[in-house]
Design an enzyme around this catalytic site. Sequence first.
Site, short mmCIF file in Angstrom:
data_model
loop_
_atom_site.label_atom_id
_atom_site.label_comp_id
_atom_site.label_asym_id
_atom_site.label_seq_id
_atom_site.Cartn_x
_atom_site.Cartn_y
_atom_site.Cartn_z
CE LYS A 52 -3.76 -2.55 2.11
NZ LYS A 52 -4.37 -3.06 3.33
CD GLN A 96 -3.40 -4.78 6.45
OE1 GLN A 96 -3.30 -3.82 5.69
NE2 GLN A 96 -3.92 -5.94 6.06
CG ASP A 119 -9.90 -0.74 4.33
OD1 ASP A 119 -9.53 -1.07 3.18
OD2 ASP A 119 -9.26 -1.04 5.35
#
Length: 280
Positions: A52, A96, A119
């Site tokens: 990322k 995460q 997300d």
Amino acid sequence: MPQIIDGKAISDAIKEELKIKVEKLNKDGIKICLAVIQVGSDPASSVYVGNKKKACAYIGIDSLAYELPEETTQDELLKLIDELNAKADVNGILVQLPLPDHINEDAVIHAIDPAKDVDGFHPQSVGKLCIGQPGFVSCTPAGIIQLLKRSGITIEGKECVVIGRSNIVGKPMALLLLRENGTVTVTHSKTQNLKEVAKRADILIVAIGKPKMITREYVKEGAVVIDVGIHRNENNKLCGDVDYNDVATICSAITPVPGGVGPMTIAMLMYNCVEAGISR
């Protein structure tokens, strides 16, 4: 031979488009920044976080990395999220997953400002998806839609079967297929006659978490097969939820593992970050 849907090539094309868009935004004085939080040092999570960061650097957006020890408390994590919510120069916040067992994932997801929920996991983001309003969409399902569209595969009017009902893939996938005017069936571990249901699919999307479970017995001849799973087999090689060699003999198009769905998740995360910067 089926059409091999090349997720790497399609994700690269999306990142190139975003790179051009970010260059223009920078010239207009708009900077975009993603904050990435990792708790603990799970090797797979570390790889994802690293990828990322690389993607951010490639398309030209800033990234902030917060690598917290495994023993970080839930309160400490929530405090950091509150601080990032308040930072005007941070457009997206990504925590995460999975988190250590002592931290409640739902509480963490709820704590992220919906305007920075790149997300697409916040209940407000999911609610907007349900009622057809614009908002952040979970990256893997959004990536699958792009895979289909950019491979010339029509969704409208097609019989679509999703195997798996997770909040991250299965449920938002079904909603996105409905948005594209597909006729959608969601199956799961309690579904009876799964083979018969799966064989109705013109587009079969598999996110069940069991290596090579889906064989040609589940697949209609000429179907499009999208494999979301990723596992290590007995020889330590990557494989998916679909028995690729078996299914490839009868389907019209299929995603490989690796190189199919995986690269699209990060590409769509970058897309969400850019959208967060534009809409702030």
